[in-house]
Design a protein around this motif. Structure first.
Motif, PDB file in Angstrom:
ATOM      1  N   ASN A   1      20.342  29.493  19.543  1.00 28.20           N
ATOM      2  CA  ASN A   1      21.603  30.017  19.018  1.00 28.20           C
ATOM      3  C   ASN A   1      22.562  30.381  20.147  1.00 28.20           C
ATOM      4  O   ASN A   1      23.780  30.201  20.027  1.00 28.20           O
ATOM      5  N   LEU A   2      22.025  30.894  21.261  1.00 23.73           N
ATOM      6  CA  LEU A   2      22.875  31.152  22.422  1.00 23.73           C
ATOM      7  C   LEU A   2      23.484  29.847  22.942  1.00 23.73           C
ATOM      8  O   LEU A   2      24.663  29.807  23.342  1.00 23.73           O
ATOM      9  N   ALA A   3      22.668  28.790  22.934  1.00 23.41           N
ATOM     10  CA  ALA A   3      23.174  27.493  23.386  1.00 23.41           C
ATOM     11  C   ALA A   3      24.271  26.981  22.453  1.00 23.41           C
ATOM     12  O   ALA A   3      25.291  26.436  22.901  1.00 23.41           O
ATOM     13  N   LEU A   4      24.084  27.178  21.142  1.00 25.45           N
ATOM     14  CA  LEU A   4      25.102  26.734  20.186  1.00 25.45           C
ATOM     15  C   LEU A   4      26.372  27.565  20.304  1.00 25.45           C
ATOM     16  O   LEU A   4      27.487  27.046  20.131  1.00 25.45           O
ATOM     17  N   ASP A   5      26.233  28.848  20.584  1.00 25.20           N
ATOM     18  CA  ASP A   5      27.426  29.667  20.812  1.00 25.20           C
ATOM     19  C   ASP A   5      28.176  29.193  22.053  1.00 25.20           C
ATOM     20  O   ASP A   5      29.409  29.284  22.121  1.00 25.20           O
ATOM     21  N   HIS A   6      27.424  28.682  23.012  1.00 26.32           N
ATOM     22  CA  HIS A   6      28.035  28.181  24.249  1.00 26.32           C
ATOM     23  C   HIS A   6      28.768  26.868  24.009  1.00 26.32           C
ATOM     24  O   HIS A   6      29.931  26.699  24.406  1.00 26.32           O
TER      25      HIS A   6
ATOM     26  N   VAL B   1      16.936  20.198  18.272  1.00 20.84           N
ATOM     27  CA  VAL B   1      15.900  21.152  18.695  1.00 20.84           C
ATOM     28  C   VAL B   1      15.796  22.301  17.696  1.00 20.84           C
ATOM     29  O   VAL B   1      14.695  22.758  17.366  1.00 20.84           O
ATOM     30  N   LYS B   2      16.926  22.771  17.205  1.00 20.48           N
ATOM     31  CA  LYS B   2      16.897  23.853  16.223  1.00 20.48           C
ATOM     32  C   LYS B   2      16.153  23.407  14.962  1.00 20.48           C
ATOM     33  O   LYS B   2      15.379  24.174  14.373  1.00 20.48           O
ATOM     34  N   ALA B   3      16.378  22.172  14.544  1.00 18.06           N
ATOM     35  CA  ALA B   3      15.661  21.636  13.378  1.00 18.06           C
ATOM     36  C   ALA B   3      14.158  21.595  13.642  1.00 18.06           C
ATOM     37  O   ALA B   3      13.347  21.939  12.773  1.00 18.06           O
ATOM     38  N   LYS B   4      13.762  21.189  14.855  1.00 13.83           N
ATOM     39  CA  LYS B   4      12.329  21.144  15.185  1.00 13.83           C
ATOM     40  C   LYS B   4      11.717  22.546  15.152  1.00 13.83           C
ATOM     41  O   LYS B   4      10.591  22.732  14.694  1.00 13.83           O
ATOM     42  N   ILE B   5      12.471  23.536  15.630  1.00  9.25           N
ATOM     43  CA  ILE B   5      11.957  24.906  15.622  1.00  9.25           C
ATOM     44  C   ILE B   5      11.708  25.361  14.191  1.00  9.25           C
ATOM     45  O   ILE B   5      10.645  25.920  13.867  1.00  9.25           O
ATOM     46  N   TYR B   6      12.667  25.121  13.321  1.00 11.02           N
ATOM     47  CA  TYR B   6      12.496  25.519  11.920  1.00 11.02           C
ATOM     48  C   TYR B   6      11.355  24.743  11.260  1.00 11.02           C
ATOM     49  O   TYR B   6      10.600  25.284  10.444  1.00 11.02           O
TER      50      TYR B   6
ATOM     51  N   ALA C   1      15.580  23.169   8.444  1.00 13.78           N
ATOM     52  CA  ALA C   1      15.538  22.080   9.428  1.00 13.78           C
ATOM     53  C   ALA C   1      16.390  20.907   8.965  1.00 13.78           C
ATOM     54  O   ALA C   1      17.111  20.294   9.763  1.00 13.78           O
ATOM     55  N   VAL C   2      16.334  20.592   7.675  1.00 12.40           N
ATOM     56  CA  VAL C   2      17.160  19.512   7.126  1.00 12.40           C
ATOM     57  C   VAL C   2      18.639  19.849   7.281  1.00 12.40           C
ATOM     58  O   VAL C   2      19.456  18.998   7.641  1.00 12.40           O
ATOM     59  N   ARG C   3      18.993  21.100   7.010  1.00 16.96           N
ATOM     60  CA  ARG C   3      20.400  21.500   7.134  1.00 16.96           C
ATOM     61  C   ARG C   3      20.902  21.310   8.566  1.00 16.96           C
ATOM     62  O   ARG C   3      22.006  20.823   8.796  1.00 16.96           O
ATOM     63  N   CYS C   4      20.068  21.687   9.534  1.00 20.39           N
ATOM     64  CA  CYS C   4      20.464  21.533  10.938  1.00 20.39           C
ATOM     65  C   CYS C   4      20.649  20.060  11.308  1.00 20.39           C
ATOM     66  O   CYS C   4      21.627  19.686  11.976  1.00 20.39           O
ATOM     67  N   LEU C   5      19.716  19.219  10.869  1.00 22.49           N
ATOM     68  CA  LEU C   5      19.827  17.802  11.209  1.00 22.49           C
ATOM     69  C   LEU C   5      20.972  17.135  10.468  1.00 22.49           C
ATOM     70  O   LEU C   5      21.601  16.201  10.978  1.00 22.49           O
ATOM     71  N   ASP C   6      21.246  17.591   9.265  1.00 23.20           N
ATOM     72  CA  ASP C   6      22.379  17.043   8.532  1.00 23.20           C
ATOM     73  C   ASP C   6      23.677  17.355   9.261  1.00 23.20           C
ATOM     74  O   ASP C   6      24.598  16.531   9.338  1.00 23.20           O
ATOM     75  N   GLU C   7      23.760  18.566   9.829  1.00 18.87           N
ATOM     76  CA  GLU C   7      24.933  18.930  10.607  1.00 18.87           C
ATOM     77  C   GLU C   7      25.011  18.097  11.881  1.00 18.87           C
ATOM     78  O   GLU C   7      26.091  17.651  12.276  1.00 18.87           O
ATOM     79  N   ALA C   8      23.863  17.848  12.518  1.00 18.53           N
ATOM     80  CA  ALA C   8      23.849  16.990  13.708  1.00 18.53           C
ATOM     81  C   ALA C   8      24.311  15.587  13.363  1.00 18.53           C
ATOM     82  O   ALA C   8      25.072  14.962  14.106  1.00 18.53           O
ATOM     83  N   GLN C   9      23.843  15.084  12.221  1.00 19.64           N
ATOM     84  CA  GLN C   9      24.215  13.734  11.810  1.00 19.64           C
ATOM     85  C   GLN C   9      25.710  13.637  11.517  1.00 19.64           C
ATOM     86  O   GLN C   9      26.335  12.609  11.793  1.00 19.64           O
ATOM     87  N   SER C  10      26.277  14.703  10.987  1.00 18.65           N
ATOM     88  CA  SER C  10      27.714  14.681  10.680  1.00 18.65           C
ATOM     89  C   SER C  10      28.567  14.639  11.954  1.00 18.65           C
ATOM     90  O   SER C  10      29.725  14.214  11.912  1.00 18.65           O
ATOM     91  N   LEU C  11      28.013  15.090  13.094  1.00 20.23           N
ATOM     92  CA  LEU C  11      28.762  15.057  14.341  1.00 20.23           C
ATOM     93  C   LEU C  11      28.855  13.654  14.924  1.00 20.23           C
ATOM     94  O   LEU C  11      29.766  13.363  15.695  1.00 20.23           O
TER      95      LEU C  11
END
Length: 866
Positions: A397-402, A412-417, A426-436
């Motif tokens: 989360n610190l990295a994402l704030d950065h 990585v956040k998806a893997k952690i979840y 985890a799906v929500r995080c990867l879906d957001e990554a895919q949208s980028l």
């Protein structure tokens, strides 16, 4: 295809035109000429014409008529090589290779020097690995066509595959002598020389192989292969100075190749740690930008040396911003001391970067802001590897704030979840990554994979459809492309949902993919010899021999066997693969609600079925259009459609399971799951000796595996309960059981296992299960032992605890009160707060499906709705 028929000149000319039309793939014209011959009453039963008509019909897709005409032709002329050859071609097209070989041999009885039949026979023999027959056939071809290159190469390769290296080398050398002056950059001749050298190496002729490379170096185009082979051979011969010089040349060419560094280290044969480290230090000075000479020493140094070296490696990598840094260092995490050093250093970097904008306070230059970002990124993966998910989430989360637009952070956040047990987040995080980055196929596939694990099948298909062909469903297109990771995840999803027919369909589809890959090698038997890609061809043959050792097949086989075992224990008797709920226990309001849901579901299924039928119709039309432009001879036989409703009701589930087990026993002998599943199958069949065989093989792989201990206890109980065993079986059991258990009884063996592995949660669970099985009065004690949670225990993971929860619910510890199950679920929720599987139905706001093995879930539905 030559002919030796007895026709008048006019009809004979027509027959030759039939042969020409077949060779030129003018099948309709061929049928016209065949009709002209057969319309004459005198030749209406001419065997060879009938056979050629049948062969032509098979090329037009009319298999039944083709077999009828060819068999009719064969009955009219059993001594015709044309008829037997045509029949063999039909059998080959249907992948009945053994029958095709018999037909070719019969054809050769009447025309022993027919080149085409001999070539076709040799292809089938190497496909079926009939190497002795392949050698004899290639010899006949060499005798008939000694001037052809393929005749010599094929004959030599037959001896090579039979491991008769001396004869293979003699043939290759004789062939080389017959070659005219070699042209510059002659690739085919170069490959022949490298293949000859490969045979020498396998024959153990290392000195001759080195001399061979030196002699023909100017004629070999692939200079890299020369250097790599020479370096290995010189090192094997202890010619360390020459080998070191070659490895130095290779490192000049590619300073990131780990194998070259290991080879160079072998040439120096360092006696001490300092000598070994000096080799890599010298290379690091010579190649200042290379990471490999800095990474490899981290595996064997320790203490202050390790701290200094890894500090230098980490700061260099974090400064450059290398995303796979953690993967490069993952092997170090097997050493707790090195893990501690890595954690101390990276946490120190964070503090120093925040305070001084440097990795170390005394560094000369300031670091860019991205250095802190990649340090956060590494620490998130570090704590995830240690299962400290709260700290991992903190740093990601610190990295994402950065920097919130970096896709790798969301992955990585998806893997952690996922590791923490919250697959939905985890799906929500990867879906957001895919949208980028919607054009990134890797992220798309990763997101679809996580969706399948979250039981979001429709969403996963929609996600994959962005990269599949239009006009066809994503699942169909992925099946055509043999996308086995998708089918594997679907099989696992259906297994979790209790849709065993659908799961088995996916497993059988994966099995068919491997069969198709094995069949596809047929096209390379001629191509590789003609193009002289001989080394790659031999590697292909060896790969195909062990193809089913691939992890995709192993996972599919494990799932299929587990399902067949379940179907043996709980056979399906209804019209569907899912058991219906006990409606009698529902209230009238609940029954009305259930019927309403069923009506809505039926409407949705009808719409879905209509959509699928339309897609299938379009697909069939496309296949028909495609078939017009495709050679039907290359098409395999039409396989039986996989029907989930039929698959879920196998006539003999254990035999079906054994069909998947046999490749595992050949290619996955080092997997403990293979032997545990084999034991479970033979246990249900009551085969004591095969159960014992599985136990012994399992003990060779992993003697203290918890499930293997369960199998051992069950085996001892089965032997104890057996009476009237044959004398031979009884003696074998007595002889083999002494080394396994000695004079101990089953209870003492279980207790000893618990004492030996008391600090491991999986072992404690296995011992507790067997304690309850041996004595039901010990149920309370066994449950207390298994459910005593502590993060200090080895193997205390989400998967282990969720497996125990299912065991409690399924009655593997006897009938458990719901309070015990809820209490254990609450304990797990405290230890794994992010894991959704331990959340109760009420807290989730979701009513979970009841277990299909009983109707106990109905009470949970009523309680949750009330």
């Amino acid at each position: 295809m030559a002919s030796n028929n007895h026709l008048p000149p006019k009809e004979n000319a027509l027959f030759k035109r039939i042969l020409r039309c077949y060779e030129q793939k003018q099948y309709k014209n061929g049928l016209k000429f065949a009709k002209q011959i057969l319309s004459n009453p005198k030749f209406a039963e001419h065997g060879e014409t009938l056979a050629m008509k049948g062969l032509t019909l098979s090329c037009l897709g009319k298999k039944d008529e083709a077999y009828e005409f060819v068999r009719r032709g064969l009955r009219n002329n059993l001594k015709s090589h044309v008829c037997w050859h045509a029949y063999g071609l039909l059998q080959r097209a249907d992948r009945k290779y053994d029958e095709a070989i018999k037909c070719y041999r019969n054809a050769l009885k009447w025309d022993k020097d027919n080149l085409q039949i001999l070539r076709d026979l040799s292809l089938l023999q190497v496909q079926m690995r009939d190497l002795e027959g392949y050698r004899d056939t290639r010899y006949q071809l060499l005798v008939l066509r000694p001037a052809q290159k393929a005749s010599w190469i094929g004959y030599a390769m037959a001896f090579h595959l039979l491991k008769d290296f001396d004869m293979a080398l003699k043939i290759l050398e004789e062939f080389r002598k017959t070659q005219p002056q070699v042209k510059p950059y002659d690739y085919e001749h170069s490959e022949m020389l490298l293949y000859q050298n490969m045979v020498m190496v396998e024959a153990g002729l290392e000195s001759e192989a080195v001399q061979h490379l030196t002699t023909y170096e100017t004629q070999i185009v692939d200079k890299l292969s020369i250097s790599e082979t020479r370096a290995k051979l010189l090192l094997s011969q202890k010619k360390v100075e020459e080998a070191a010089a070659v490895y130095q040349e290779l490192l000049d060419r590619n300073p990131e190749n780990s194998e070259y560094y290991r080879g160079l280290e072998g040439t120096f044969a360092p006696q001490t740690l300092d000598d070994r480290l000096r080799v890599y230090s010298n290379m690091a000075e010579k190649f200042p930008k290379a990471l490999a000479p800095r990474r490899l020493p981290l595996d064997f140094i320790s203490g202050d040396l390790f701290r200094t070296a890894v500090d230098r490696y980490l700061t260099l990598a974090l400064h450059k911003g290398i995303p796979p840094l953690f993967k490069n260092l993952r092997s170090l995490y097997n050493d707790p001391e090195k893990v501690q050093v890595l954690e101390e250093l990276t946490l120190g970097y964070v503090e120093s970067l925040k305070t001084h904008e440097k990795f170390h306070e005394n560094d000369a230059e300031n670091e860019s802001p991205t250095s802190l970002l990649w340090t956060f990124y590494y620490l998130a993966q570090h704590f995830d590897r240690l299962s400290r998910f709260d700290r991992a989430l903190e740093y990601i989360n610190l990295a994402l704030d950065h920097t919130m637009t970096l896709i790798e952070l969301y992955v990585v956040k998806a893997k952690i979840y996922k590791h923490a047990g919250d697959i939905n987040e985890a799906v929500r995080c990867l879906d957001e990554a895919q949208s980028l980055d919607t054009a990134d196929r890797y992220i798309n596939s990763k997101c679809a994979k996580y969706m399948l694990r979250a039981s979001m099948l429709k969403d996963a298909e929609d996600m994959c459809s962005k990269f599949t062909r239009e006009g066809i469903s994503a699942a169909e297109n992925l099946h055509e492309m043999q996308c086995m990771w998708f089918e594997l995840e679907c099989a696992a999803l259906y297994q979790r949902q209790g849709k065993y027919g659908e799961a088995l369909k996916k497993c059988h589809e994966i099995d068919r993919h491997f069969t198709e890959i094995i069949e596809d090698q047929f096209d390379f038997h001629t191509y590789c010899v003609r193009k002289m890609t001989l080394r790659a061809y031999v590697e292909l043959l060896r790969l195909e021999d062990v193809l089913r050792s691939h992890s995709f097949y192993l996972r599919a086989a494990f799932i299929a066997i587990e399902i067949y075992l379940h179907l043996y224990d709980h056979p399906v008797t209804g019209n569907t693969g899912e058991k219906d709920l006990d409606e009698k226990n529902l209230t009238p309001a609940e029954q009305r609600k259930l019927k309403s849901k069923q009506r809505k579901k039926a409407i949705q299924e009808a719409k879905q079925k209509m959509k699928q039928e339309e897609q299938q119709r379009q697909q069939q039309q496309q296949q028909q259009n495609k078939a017009k432009n495709q050679d039907p001879e290359l098409e395999g036989p039409k396989e039986e459609e996989l029907n989930p409703d039929k698959l879920v009701k196998p006539g003999n589930p254990l035999e079906e399971a054994i069909r998947f087990l046999k490749p595992l026993q050949l290619f996955a002998m080092n997997s403990i799951e293979t032997h545990i599943l084999a034991f479970k199958i033979y246990c249900r069949k009551g085969k004591l000796l095969l159960m014992l065989q599985s136990l012994k093989r399992g003990r060779v792989v992993e003697p203290d595996h918890p499930q293997l201990h369960e199998c051992l206890v069950m085996f001892l109980l089965a032997v104890r309960d057996q009476s009237g065993l044959p004398e031979v079986v009884r003696k074998v059991l007595e002889q083999e059981l002494k080394p396994l258990v000695g004079e101990k009884d089953v209870a003492a063996l279980n207790s000893e296992f618990l004492v030996r592995h008391g600090n491991s949660l999986p072992h404690r669970i296995a011992s507790a299960k067997m304690m309850c099985r041996l004595d039901i009065s010990m149920q309370a004690k066994s449950i207390a032992l298994a459910t005593a949670l502590s993060t200090e225990l080895d193997g205390c993971t989400v998967s282990t605890c969720s497996s125990l929860l299912k065991s409690l619910e399924n009655g593997e510890f006897g009938k458990c009160e719901s309070e015990i199950i809820d209490s254990y679920r609450a304990k797990c929720k405290e230890v794994f707060p992010l894991a959704t599987i331990f959340a109760s139905a009420l807290s989730n706001g979701v009513i979970e499906k009841p277990n299909i093995s009983d109707t106990a879930g109905l009470k949970e539905i009523k309680d949750s709705e009330s």
